[in-house]
Design an enzyme around this catalytic site. Structure first.
Site, short mmCIF file in Angstrom:
data_model
loop_
_atom_site.label_atom_id
_atom_site.label_comp_id
_atom_site.label_asym_id
_atom_site.label_seq_id
_atom_site.Cartn_x
_atom_site.Cartn_y
_atom_site.Cartn_z
N HIS A 5 0.96 -1.21 0.11
CA HIS A 5 0.16 0.06 -0.09
C HIS A 5 0.90 1.41 0.08
CE1 HIS A 5 0.41 -0.87 4.31
NE2 HIS A 5 0.66 0.74 4.53
N ARG A 9 -1.42 10.86 4.62
CA ARG A 9 -2.12 11.48 5.72
C ARG A 9 -3.16 12.30 5.26
NH1 ARG A 9 3.35 10.92 7.31
NH2 ARG A 9 3.50 9.62 9.07
N GLU A 56 -3.61 3.52 2.01
CA GLU A 56 -4.10 3.63 3.38
C GLU A 56 -3.83 5.26 3.82
OE1 GLU A 56 -1.57 3.61 7.54
OE2 GLU A 56 -0.78 2.27 6.10
N ASN A 60 -5.03 11.46 11.60
CA ASN A 60 -4.52 11.53 13.04
C ASN A 60 -5.29 12.63 13.67
OD1 ASN A 60 -1.71 10.27 12.97
ND2 ASN A 60 -1.41 11.64 11.22
N HIS A 74 2.94 11.41 -6.96
CA HIS A 74 1.56 11.12 -7.37
C HIS A 74 1.16 9.66 -7.20
CE1 HIS A 74 3.55 10.60 -11.26
NE2 HIS A 74 2.61 9.55 -11.35
N GLU A 122 -2.53 10.59 -10.95
CA GLU A 122 -2.50 10.53 -12.44
C GLU A 122 -3.40 9.32 -12.88
OE1 GLU A 122 0.81 9.97 -16.05
OE2 GLU A 122 1.35 9.12 -13.92
#
Length: 128
Positions: A5, A9, A56, A60, A74, A122
């Site tokens: 993965h 964030r 993922e 936070n 990207h 992209e």
């Protein structure tokens, strides 16, 4: 070995999940909330994580914005029609930063869109 993965964030987990599962057509694969560590994860992708990579999305607690930085480029996604994918993103209120068209110096059709946190995605049109 294989790629499992890519982690991004995000400032608003639900907004980001809606972007990736809406106009980009991914599925929400799983979520994990860790209140003691003050973060929540959402994994999105096109298929089973046992065979295909995922993204993922990490939120936070208490953080509503990140700067993408200059080192990240990207995420690339194969699509059947880059122009139609741009329209889906635009219709969902997203941002198209490069309209569908041939890559400079080549014939592959690409486009770029931006997710709600400013990350570039992209779109590479599959050759028929």
């Amino acid at each position: 070995m294989r790629i499992l993965h890519t982690m991004l964030r995000v400032g608003d987990l639900q907004r980001s999940v809606a972007f990736y599962t809406g106009p980009l057509g991914m599925r929400l694969l799983r979520t994990t909330d860790r209140p003691e560590q003050q973060y929540t994860l959402a994994f999105v992708g096109y298929g089973d994580e046992a065979a295909e990579p995922a993204i993922e999305l990490t939120w936070n607690y208490g953080v509503d914005r990140y700067e993408p930085g200059t080192g990240f480029g990207h995420v690339a996604i194969e699509v059947t029609d880059a122009a139609a994918a741009c329209e889906r993103v635009r219709a969902a209120g997203g941002t198209v930063t490069r309209e569908a068209g041939p890559v400079k110096g080549g014939t592959t059709v690409i486009a770029f869109v931006q997710d709600p946190d400013g990350y570039k995605v992209e779109l590479i049109e599959r050759r028929r």
